[in-house]
Design a protein around this motif. Sequence first.
Motif, PDB file in Angstrom:
ATOM      1  N   UNK A   1       0.737  -1.236  -0.119  1.00  0.00           N
ATOM      2  CA  UNK A   1      -0.089   0.030   0.025  1.00  0.00           C
ATOM      3  C   UNK A   1       0.832   1.284   0.105  1.00  0.00           C
ATOM      4  N   UNK A   2       2.017   1.163   0.565  1.00  0.00           N
ATOM      5  CA  UNK A   2       3.035   2.397   0.685  1.00  0.00           C
ATOM      6  C   UNK A   2       3.449   2.785  -0.632  1.00  0.00           C
ATOM      7  N   UNK A   3       3.902   1.946  -1.475  1.00  0.00           N
ATOM      8  CA  UNK A   3       4.670   2.216  -2.538  1.00  0.00           C
ATOM      9  C   UNK A   3       4.025   2.927  -3.734  1.00  0.00           C
ATOM     10  N   UNK A   4       2.869   2.568  -4.146  1.00  0.00           N
ATOM     11  CA  UNK A   4       2.170   3.726  -5.175  1.00  0.00           C
ATOM     12  C   UNK A   4       1.881   4.943  -4.582  1.00  0.00           C
ATOM     13  N   UNK A   5       1.648   4.962  -3.277  1.00  0.00           N
ATOM     14  CA  UNK A   5       1.386   6.305  -2.743  1.00  0.00           C
ATOM     15  C   UNK A   5       2.589   7.211  -2.564  1.00  0.00           C
ATOM     16  N   UNK A   6       3.752   6.664  -2.882  1.00  0.00           N
ATOM     17  CA  UNK A   6       4.967   7.264  -2.564  1.00  0.00           C
ATOM     18  C   UNK A   6       5.272   7.285  -0.995  1.00  0.00           C
ATOM     19  N   UNK A   7       4.966   6.708  -0.175  1.00  0.00           N
ATOM     20  CA  UNK A   7       5.100   6.506   1.321  1.00  0.00           C
ATOM     21  C   UNK A   7       6.393   5.884   1.566  1.00  0.00           C
ATOM     22  N   UNK A   8       7.296   6.267   2.172  1.00  0.00           N
ATOM     23  CA  UNK A   8       8.456   5.330   2.487  1.00  0.00           C
ATOM     24  C   UNK A   8       7.763   4.611   3.916  1.00  0.00           C
ATOM     25  N   UNK A   9       8.155   3.110   3.490  1.00  0.00           N
ATOM     26  CA  UNK A   9       7.797   2.169   4.873  1.00  0.00           C
ATOM     27  C   UNK A   9       9.138   1.711   5.309  1.00  0.00           C
ATOM     28  N   UNK A  10       9.584   2.151   6.777  1.00  0.00           N
ATOM     29  CA  UNK A  10      10.850   1.912   7.403  1.00  0.00           C
ATOM     30  C   UNK A  10      10.565   0.635   8.203  1.00  0.00           C
ATOM     31  N   UNK A  11      11.140  -0.436   7.957  1.00  0.00           N
ATOM     32  CA  UNK A  11      10.904  -1.463   8.951  1.00  0.00           C
ATOM     33  C   UNK A  11      11.984  -1.507   9.762  1.00  0.00           C
ATOM     34  N   UNK A  12      12.123  -1.634  11.192  1.00  0.00           N
ATOM     35  CA  UNK A  12      13.238  -1.483  11.906  1.00  0.00           C
ATOM     36  C   UNK A  12      13.356  -2.736  12.799  1.00  0.00           C
TER      37      UNK A  12
ATOM     38  N   UNK B   1      -8.206  -3.086  -6.952  1.00  0.00           N
ATOM     39  CA  UNK B   1      -6.882  -2.817  -6.398  1.00  0.00           C
ATOM     40  C   UNK B   1      -5.667  -3.723  -7.133  1.00  0.00           C
ATOM     41  N   UNK B   2      -5.958  -4.968  -6.992  1.00  0.00           N
ATOM     42  CA  UNK B   2      -5.060  -5.902  -7.371  1.00  0.00           C
ATOM     43  C   UNK B   2      -4.798  -5.637  -8.722  1.00  0.00           C
ATOM     44  N   UNK B   3      -5.893  -5.399  -9.625  1.00  0.00           N
ATOM     45  CA  UNK B   3      -6.060  -5.522 -11.064  1.00  0.00           C
ATOM     46  C   UNK B   3      -5.295  -4.310 -11.533  1.00  0.00           C
ATOM     47  N   UNK B   4      -5.486  -3.123 -10.980  1.00  0.00           N
ATOM     48  CA  UNK B   4      -4.758  -1.819 -11.176  1.00  0.00           C
ATOM     49  C   UNK B   4      -3.234  -1.966 -10.932  1.00  0.00           C
TER      50      UNK B   4
ATOM     51  N   UNK C   1      -6.996   5.957  -7.443  1.00  0.00           N
ATOM     52  CA  UNK C   1      -6.094   6.773  -6.445  1.00  0.00           C
ATOM     53  C   UNK C   1      -5.169   6.117  -5.706  1.00  0.00           C
ATOM     54  N   UNK C   2      -5.756   4.946  -5.130  1.00  0.00           N
ATOM     55  CA  UNK C   2      -4.941   4.064  -3.985  1.00  0.00           C
ATOM     56  C   UNK C   2      -3.591   3.556  -4.863  1.00  0.00           C
ATOM     57  N   UNK C   3      -3.834   3.375  -6.234  1.00  0.00           N
ATOM     58  CA  UNK C   3      -2.559   2.916  -7.209  1.00  0.00           C
ATOM     59  C   UNK C   3      -1.664   4.005  -7.527  1.00  0.00           C
ATOM     60  N   UNK C   4      -1.985   5.173  -7.063  1.00  0.00           N
ATOM     61  CA  UNK C   4      -1.227   6.300  -7.561  1.00  0.00           C
ATOM     62  C   UNK C   4      -1.590   6.872  -8.854  1.00  0.00           C
ATOM     63  N   UNK C   5      -2.635   6.644  -9.290  1.00  0.00           N
ATOM     64  CA  UNK C   5      -3.189   6.844 -10.650  1.00  0.00           C
ATOM     65  C   UNK C   5      -3.994   8.195 -10.585  1.00  0.00           C
ATOM     66  N   UNK C   6      -3.873   8.850 -11.609  1.00  0.00           N
ATOM     67  CA  UNK C   6      -4.851  10.026 -11.921  1.00  0.00           C
ATOM     68  C   UNK C   6      -6.050   9.913 -12.422  1.00  0.00           C
ATOM     69  N   UNK C   7      -7.231  10.182 -11.890  1.00  0.00           N
ATOM     70  CA  UNK C   7      -8.493   9.907 -12.450  1.00  0.00           C
ATOM     71  C   UNK C   7      -8.994  10.761 -13.511  1.00  0.00           C
ATOM     72  N   UNK C   8      -9.347  10.620 -14.783  1.00  0.00           N
ATOM     73  CA  UNK C   8      -9.812  11.438 -15.611  1.00  0.00           C
ATOM     74  C   UNK C   8     -11.220  10.836 -15.991  1.00  0.00           C
TER      75      UNK C   8
END
Length: 971
Positions: free
Chosen positions: A192-203, A582-585, A618-625
């Motif tokens: 979920x983080x990746x397409x939204x451009x969020x950085x996930x840091x697992x410590x 979501x999986x398909x997109x 939107x969750x896949x980081x796509x722009x809706x037209x």
Amino acid sequence: MPQTTPSLRDLEQHDAFVGRHIGPNDAEIASMLATVGHPSLEALTDAIVPASIRSPAPLALADSLTEQEALARIGAIAAKNQVFRSFIGQGYYGTHTPPVILRNILENPAWYTAYTPYQAEISQGRMEALINFQQMCADLTGMEIANASLLDEATAAAEAMTLARRSAKSKSNTFLVAGDTHPQTLEVLRTRAEPLGLALEVVRSTDAFHQKLAAGDYFGVLVQYPASSGWIEDWSADAQVIHDHQALFVVATDLLALALLKPPGEMGADIVVGSSQRFGVPLGFGGPHAAFMACRDAYKRSMPGRLIGVSVDSEGNPAYRLTLQTREQHIRREKATSNICTAQVLLAVMAAMYAVYHGPDGLTRIAGRVARLTAILAAGLRQLGHAVVHASAFDTLCIDPGDAGARILERARQAQINLRVRGNGSICISLDETTTRADVEALWAVFAADGAALPSVDAIDAHAPSLIPERLRRTSAFLQHPVFNTHHSEHELLRYMRALADKDLAMDRTMIPLGSCTMKLNATAEMMPITWPQFADIHPLAPADQVEGYRQLVGELEAMLAECTGYDAVSLQPNSGAQGEYAGLLAIRAYHASRGEGHRNICLIPESAHGTNPASAQMCGMKVVVTRCDANGNVDMEDIRRAAEKHSANLAAIMLTYPSTHGVFEEDVVEICRIVHDHGGQVYTDGANMNALVGVAKPGHWGSDVSHLNLHKTFCIPHGGGGPGVGPCAVKSHLAPFLPRALATDGMRTDGTGDGPMVSAATHGSASILPISWMYITLMGAAGLRKATQVALLNANYISSKLAPHYRTLYTGRNGLVAHECILDIRPLEKATGIGAEDVAKRLVDFGFHAPTLSFPVPGTLMVEPTESESLHELDRFIDAMIQIREEIRAVEDGRLDREDNPLRHAPHTALQVSASQWPHAYPRELAAFPLPSLKQQKYWPPVSRVDNVHGDKNVFCACIPVDAYREQEA
Ligand SMILES: *Cc1c(COP(=O)(O)O)cnc(C)c1O
């Protein structure tokens, strides 16, 4: 003439399932065909479905089986699964489903055939059960508010991450996660983080984690409490640090543990997520189970998922309703807080009833027993010379076996015991409600060196210390509301559940003619296998050689669905339609990236689309037209062509629903696929309307690249009052590598397993309900499935033509016919009389009907989808009700009924209103309650009158109604 004796083959037809699933018999079908003006089902199909997409060949599926034959066949598949004792844990635990809940909720059509509670007046029972769920989650976690379920713990954690992003003041882009979190949660967070451009840091290490906390570069922090490997810690000081950095603190937790442990809310948590599985919901090879999210009141307007609130009805009595729906994707579309639509209502109801049944004392005792057995197990293992890694625990121990690992695992296998082995070689053991003394002894035997004397449970019980540190023990009360302290005997619970079910309308009482949602028969034979232990009692991480039956079931179902849709590969991992989108997109996105076209991010979506489409994009980081629809309800080809040209360089996809949400088979679909492909885009077909297609046409053959299906619509999984669901993602071969992968520790791959990121916690999502769809397809066979589709088309057209003199069907396709649903336009009537679609919907309740879909996709209309399962008798009953309602509207028009004070505006009518000494209305009581004579034989009384929506959203209250309110009411 010799008397003709029917042949054996004729007599055997009596057992055929197809005629039990399909409502109208052949004589009725013939008369209905006459009504709609076509000579045969084949002729009707040809008149409705464009030739360009019709499948030339029948489905390559087996012939139909009888219920007995199909049950025998799936029984043989189930027998290939082996049920070992599971101590794997990792978010999934053994539990005793109280038999009274098993039979009267999970196996009871009054609960499992209900729809999502959009129509509040006929859903008070399940909404009360859901508010109990919300109260239970809020109480146990120590938070102010909780929602009415999410899909699984992993996606709940991902939703918490995005809620934190929306709500935190911190400008950081990083979400920090403590490493000892369930692996499936880490997987889905990454997805979920990746397409939204969020950085996930697992410590991973504790020291590094605390350094990161102090450094402060994050908008949110997630810890698992108790940790995945079992230890527990007080996070209060860390919460303070997190808040100092303007970030939100998210805790993934375990509800049973919280009966004993200091709740996250008392440590400063802002959002708490987890699964309620171990409250009586079987393991089911990974799902379905109800996850939850609880949070501070301040975030309620930004919270994902459905929320039940308390409002008032027109008489001022308390009444439940879905609250704050303006957050949801139906209204907010690409700006929605989440794409979640179908959730896990049936399982949330089960978990809530488990808490109602056991009450706070019972839950404390169950948790106490688990914790005590864990402490005893730990002391015994130490006595046997093993290193128990952590000093603290609730139910899970982590053992470093040294070089004894292989021997221990082999012994465990021989004893039919499953343990969890972590990447570092340590072994975890999780106990649960079902664990007995004998299990603890068996575990000792597995871990003991050859010839070692085994400890005694009673001897150790006398001295083993608790593994829950004093400072982490719960001191606050929970579940103090009367509902959790009243129904502890079986009779009391049985009657409470029955009383709630009786308030509601589900398909066990009436058709639910919901457009787009395909509320068809959920046959009993389809349901039976899901509670068999060989399907229900299997942990999702059970070794591959114990789940041969599941592998066969999943593989066969994948192949059946591929055949029905014309695609090449199917993943069953998504556990709702929206998850399938979501999986398909994501697959489309990864495909473009794999070809060096990762910049493609434009997703065309016609304005008539379901709200989950733009939300998922939107969750896949796509722009809706958004593209337009024309006056006939069709997507506007020219607008699509223009948009595809304009965005050619960046076109990622189009999302089309077919047949459209306007209920028509658009002629242009093949051309649209070509245009989008010419501009480098992929075609996503929303398969929610597959009930109009199965056996007739295949999206994979007319040019579409990917679809999700809703098995809880077309393929007979019951709606459960708003979940569970299964939303398989079906793709052409070029997208297959990008389908979701299996969880790393889980060897069970099938053809539908790709290398794409996981979208759900479990490899096969809601695996335990897959038998329902397998049974349906097996029972119907190729010919039965095609006939079902044809009768679905016939039933919709029959309603549309019978109602034509009274209501206008808004959109029709070829030859003036509709697809499997029709939109009835109430707006002209509203203009003339002030009576709107909502009044008609509520008036239908007085006739004992669940309303059609209200104001979707077109405001002011009702969308009716009867499905093939409704008999002619039931269709006519509905038609009669609609005609009578039209007469009432006409009476308002003519002035025979008052414009304001009429039975439509005041519907629905409760028994209390109709029998009260005072009757304030200008129309007779009898008209209010018994508008048709047939209702005198059978009458549904709604428990509340029309629920006030505005009041509910202005005064958001999402917990059990305080006892005082009941007292005031009685006074
Ligand atoms: C039901 C539906 C969805 C969403 O499916 P869920 O299972 O509720 O997530 C998407 N699109 C359409 C057209 C639908 O009818």
